[in-house]
Design an enzyme around this catalytic site. Structure first.
Site, mmCIF file in Angstrom:
data_model
loop_
_atom_site.group_PDB
_atom_site.id
_atom_site.type_symbol
_atom_site.label_atom_id
_atom_site.label_comp_id
_atom_site.label_asym_id
_atom_site.label_seq_id
_atom_site.Cartn_x
_atom_site.Cartn_y
_atom_site.Cartn_z
ATOM 1 N N GLY A 1 0.819 -1.197 0.000
ATOM 2 C CA GLY A 1 0.000 0.000 0.000
ATOM 3 C C GLY A 1 0.854 1.248 0.000
ATOM 4 O O GLY A 1 2.095 1.184 0.032
ATOM 5 N N MET B 1 1.077 3.460 2.358
ATOM 6 C CA MET B 1 1.642 3.754 3.669
ATOM 7 C C MET B 1 2.238 2.548 4.362
ATOM 8 O O MET B 1 3.075 2.690 5.239
ATOM 9 C CB MET B 1 0.554 4.339 4.574
ATOM 10 C CG MET B 1 0.022 5.680 4.123
ATOM 11 S SD MET B 1 -1.267 6.242 5.241
ATOM 12 C CE MET B 1 -0.394 6.144 6.792
ATOM 13 N N ALA B 2 1.809 1.371 3.992
ATOM 14 C CA ALA B 2 2.246 0.177 4.717
ATOM 15 C C ALA B 2 2.253 -1.026 3.794
ATOM 16 O O ALA B 2 1.584 -1.037 2.758
ATOM 17 C CB ALA B 2 1.328 -0.079 5.913
ATOM 18 N N VAL C 1 1.722 -5.291 3.787
ATOM 19 C CA VAL C 1 1.017 -6.325 4.548
ATOM 20 C C VAL C 1 1.675 -7.676 4.291
ATOM 21 O O VAL C 1 1.930 -8.040 3.125
ATOM 22 C CB VAL C 1 -0.477 -6.381 4.175
ATOM 23 C CG1 VAL C 1 -1.196 -7.422 5.023
ATOM 24 C CG2 VAL C 1 -1.125 -5.018 4.352
ATOM 25 N N LYS D 1 0.612 -5.797 9.294
ATOM 26 C CA LYS D 1 0.806 -4.575 8.509
ATOM 27 C C LYS D 1 1.942 -3.792 9.141
ATOM 28 O O LYS D 1 1.882 -3.426 10.324
ATOM 29 C CB LYS D 1 -0.474 -3.753 8.480
ATOM 30 C CG LYS D 1 -0.309 -2.390 7.824
ATOM 31 C CD LYS D 1 -1.636 -1.684 7.612
ATOM 32 C CE LYS D 1 -2.384 -2.310 6.470
ATOM 33 N NZ LYS D 1 -3.562 -1.521 6.063
ATOM 34 N N ASP E 1 -11.018 6.358 4.617
ATOM 35 C CA ASP E 1 -10.402 5.793 3.409
ATOM 36 C C ASP E 1 -11.227 4.615 2.898
ATOM 37 O O ASP E 1 -10.687 3.565 2.552
ATOM 38 C CB ASP E 1 -8.964 5.350 3.698
ATOM 39 C CG ASP E 1 -8.164 5.122 2.418
ATOM 40 O OD1 ASP E 1 -8.567 5.644 1.352
ATOM 41 O OD2 ASP E 1 -7.139 4.412 2.468
#
Length: 743
Positions: free
Chosen positions: A22, A24-25, A27, A42, A136
């Site tokens: 993603g 931002m992160a 998984v 995550k 989101d």
């Protein structure tokens, strides 16, 4: 290779593979080695992990996120922080995202769309009730199981994305197609922002396209703020009118004109499901059919004042253009200008008609005692989960007044302000008190106290007690507490019962051990504990009933002292598995290649051998895996002609790694599949060769019994020299025939 793969976070979560990336992160799939289950982890990317303000807010919010517990929300098990890594441990979902499903289906049916959206809204309402706004919502953050169950992910992450110095559009990159106008502007967002995003998703499901879509994310964000989306039914006429109204209301630019809560939107959807022909009257479409210009005018701009101002500006522009005309065209100019008057007249008349009907409706309502509301009988909410109650009784506005620990389960309603059976109306507010669950209290330290004094302390801490006496192995004097269950210091429900083990005195006598095989584990443990013997237990797979003792470390008759330890092995209820070697001896005169299949009584093939070559393999061993006991038929197959025949039936005991035959005939099996060559093949070739060489000789070649006479009469080989037969040319050829038969 990803540097995180192979890491063990907090000594517990072993990362095995990357399953999602993603903005931002990332998984990862991981194994919780303590609970022995698969989880998703995550891990925040470095650029966010090094921002102190972000970390502070992440730590504070993550605590709230972990409190979310709803069947339509991915569970959060754990949150971890260190100087170099921040992670969230979540429920692992083996499914696909809603985005993948939409891309595959293109356009969803309204029934499927509504089924998904209601689940999403219920998850959001659960979060909104706890002050958590997702911010989101998008198909990429929705997981879908094969049974149609929805799970919403990433609660609380998006709200951390705002950092000082970033613009609204910078925040929205990647998810800009679903953000609300206020989020695109960078304004404060609340639960109504999530509702807008849900409306966009429902729009996309039913039309197969997003309401605003260009290659430039900034342009899309501006369109969310300023543009009006094309009506869904203009794209897909099959969309019911009532459902279109729900979409448009959820997507209102002004948050105050949207659904104010997820429950409000659910309520309308449920009403629509009950009557798919209904409309809600949110958007009037009373358009005069005879005037096309007026039709286009009214449909494009719902705000009459804005319409008038735009039309006036447009008319002024026309006037400016008309100045370029010659004086000879003044009459045409007047006709062009005069078109504005009928249009405005039509709009004014329509407005007046609508206003008159509205006033008459209000007057009628006042005359009839006000606007009528549907009446209901107040249900009993006590004992119900607050969120289930809100879902079930959507016509009520259920509000929480107070929360406290009680005997009720967590989130259960324990009090309501409206009596059961009273009359309530649609939308009426009902105030309830909700339980925080049973209060947990630590078991006080009462070890080595006199049991009567220990009981008083337990009562003061809101515990009940149950006493049990046993001989002490730890030097505890009589009538003093040895231990408690739950153990001292552990938390237990307030008001629950604590078992107190009290010393009967020291146990110094020899203890003779009984044969406890066949006892239940509880019976054996209770006896040994009473006698002062410490017990350790090990569960193993066994054919015995669950919790039955199947072995003990001390043999019957052994003598132990108080305080000694004995290990009891008990059945854990699982059938034992094992691999039994099956060996078959192959006949020495068999020819060909063969396969052995092992088939149980249910027709399941437990094992199958490789091809066997008897000429080089006098015997073959096949490993047969199974569980418990099974009756197995061993079938022989000839690889050359595909003929099959059972070798035998056997009882396999996989627990004890053994088998015994019930019936068996190996030679017959090989014979029946054609493993032996025919011995009469050579004699059958000789008769056709003899008639041409001896047409008039004795009938010996055609008489089958004569070739077998020489072996039964020993003088036969010496007869030819004594008789005139040697003068006959064929005579010398007769003796070999008997010799061949002897061999």
């Amino acid at each position: 290779m990803d540097k995180n793969i192979g890491k063990k976070l907090d000594g517990r979560y072993e990362i095995t593979e990357l399953i999602g990336v993603g903005g931002m992160a990332d998984v990862y799939k991981a194994t919780d080695i303590i609970d022995n289950k698969v989880v998703a982890v995550k891990i925040l990317k470095k650029e966010f992990a090094e921002n102190e303000e972000f970390l502070r807010r992440f730590r504070n919010e993550s605590k709230a996120i972990a409190l979310l517990s709803h069947p339509n929300i991915v569970k959060v098990y754990d949150v971890g922080f260190s100087d170099k890594i921040q992670f969230i441990v979540m429920e692992y979902i083996d499914g696909i995202t809603l985005k993948e499903y939409i891309e595959n289906e293109k356009v969803l049916t309204w029934k499927d769309s509504v089924h998904f959206i209601i689940q999403i809204l219920r998850a959001l309402q659960h979060a909104h009730d706890r002050g958590i706004v997702h911010r989101d919502i998008k198909p990429q953050n929705i997981m879908l199981f094969t049974d149609g169950t929805i799970k919403v992910m990433d609660f609380g992450i998006a709200k951390f994305a705002r950092e000082e110095g970033r613009t609204a559009t910078d925040q929205a990159i990647g998810t800009v197609h679903y953000i609300s106008p206020e989020q695109a502007r960078g304004d404060v967002t609340d639960e109504k922002s999530d509702i807008y995003s849900v409306g966009v998703m429902l729009y996309e499901m039913l039309t197969g396209q997003k309401p605003f879509d260009t290659d430039n994310p900034v342009t899309v964000a501006v369109m969310h703020m300023q543009n009006t989306a094309e009506r869904p039914r203009a794209i897909n006429p099959d969309i019911p009118a009532g459902l279109e109204e729900i979409i448009l209301r959820a997507m209102e630019k002004d948050a105050e004109n949207r659904y104010q809560t997820a429950s409000d939107m659910i309520r309308d959807i449920e009403s629509f499901k009950a009557n798919t022909q209904m409309t809600f009257g949110y958007y009037e479409e009373d358009i005069p059919e005879e005037d096309e210009e007026a039709t286009q005018f009214i449909a494009e701009v719902p705000d009459s004042e804005e319409t008038i101002s735009q039309e006036i500006a447009y008319a002024d522009d026309d006037d400016d253009d008309d100045e370029y005309y010659d004086d000879e065209e003044d009459e045409e100019e007047e006709e062009s200008r005069s078109l504005f008057i009928p249009v405005m007249t039509a709009v004014t008349i329509a407005f007046i008609v609508v206003a008159v009907f509205f006033i008459l409706w209000l007057v009628k309502g006042v005359i009839n005692g006000g606007i009528q509301k549907t009446k209901y009988e107040m249900p009993n909410l006590v004992g119900m989960n607050i969120y289930e109650a809100k879902d079930e009784f959507e016509y009520l506005d259920i509000q929480i007044n107070d929360t406290e620990y009680s005997a009720f389960e967590k989130d259960a309603i324990y009090e309501q302000d409206v009596e059961v059976g009273d009359t309530v109306t649609n939308g009426q507010t009902v105030i309830v008190n909700v339980s925080l669950g049973v209060s947990m209290v630590k078991v006080p330290n009462v070890a080595n106290m006199n049991y009567e004094y220990a009981f008083k302390i337990l009562e003061q801490n809101q515990f009940k007690y149950e006493k049990r006496f046993e001989l002490s192995t730890e030097g505890i004097t009589a009538n003093n507490v040895i231990r408690t269950e739950p153990a001292i210091g552990e938390e237990a429900e307030s008001g629950s019962t604590v078992i107190v083990y009290i010393s009967k005195g020291l146990n110094t006598d020899d203890i003779v051990i009984d044969d406890m095989v066949g006892w239940t584990l509880d019976q054996a443990t209770q006896l040994l504990t009473y006698m002062g013997i410490k017990v350790e237990s090990i569960g193993e797979a066994s054919l015995k009933e669950e919790n039955t003792v199947i072995a003990q470390s001390a043999a019957p008759g052994d003598i132990l002292k108080a305080g000694d330890t004995i290990t009891l092995t008990y059945s854990n209820g699982e059938d034992p598995s094992g691999t039994v070697p099956f060996t078959i001896t192959l006949p020495t005169n068999a020819k060909g290649r063969f396969v052995l299949d092992f088939i149980d009584s249910k027709g399941v093939t437990l094992a199958s051998s490789s091809n066997l070559i008897p000429a080089y393999t006098p015997s073959a061993t096949i490993m047969v895996e199974g569980t418990g006991t099974a009756t197995v038929t061993v079938v022989l197959s000839n690889y050359a002609n595909n003929q099959q025949h059972p070798v035998g039936v056997y009882n396999f005991d996989f627990a004890n790694i053994s088998f015994r035959p019930v019936s068996e005939d190996v030679m017959k099996a090989f014979e029946m599949v054609g493993a032996f060559e025919e011995e009469t093949t050579e004699p059958t070739t000789e008769p056709p060769t003899q008639p041409p060489t001896e047409p008039t000789t004795t009938p010996a070649p055609t008489d089958p019994p004569e070739p077998t006479n020489p072996p039964t009469e020993p003088p036969a080989p010496t007869d030819p020299p004594e008789t005139p037969a040697p003068t006959d040319p064929p005579a010398p050829t007769d003796p070999p025939a008997p010799e061949a038969s002897e061999e």
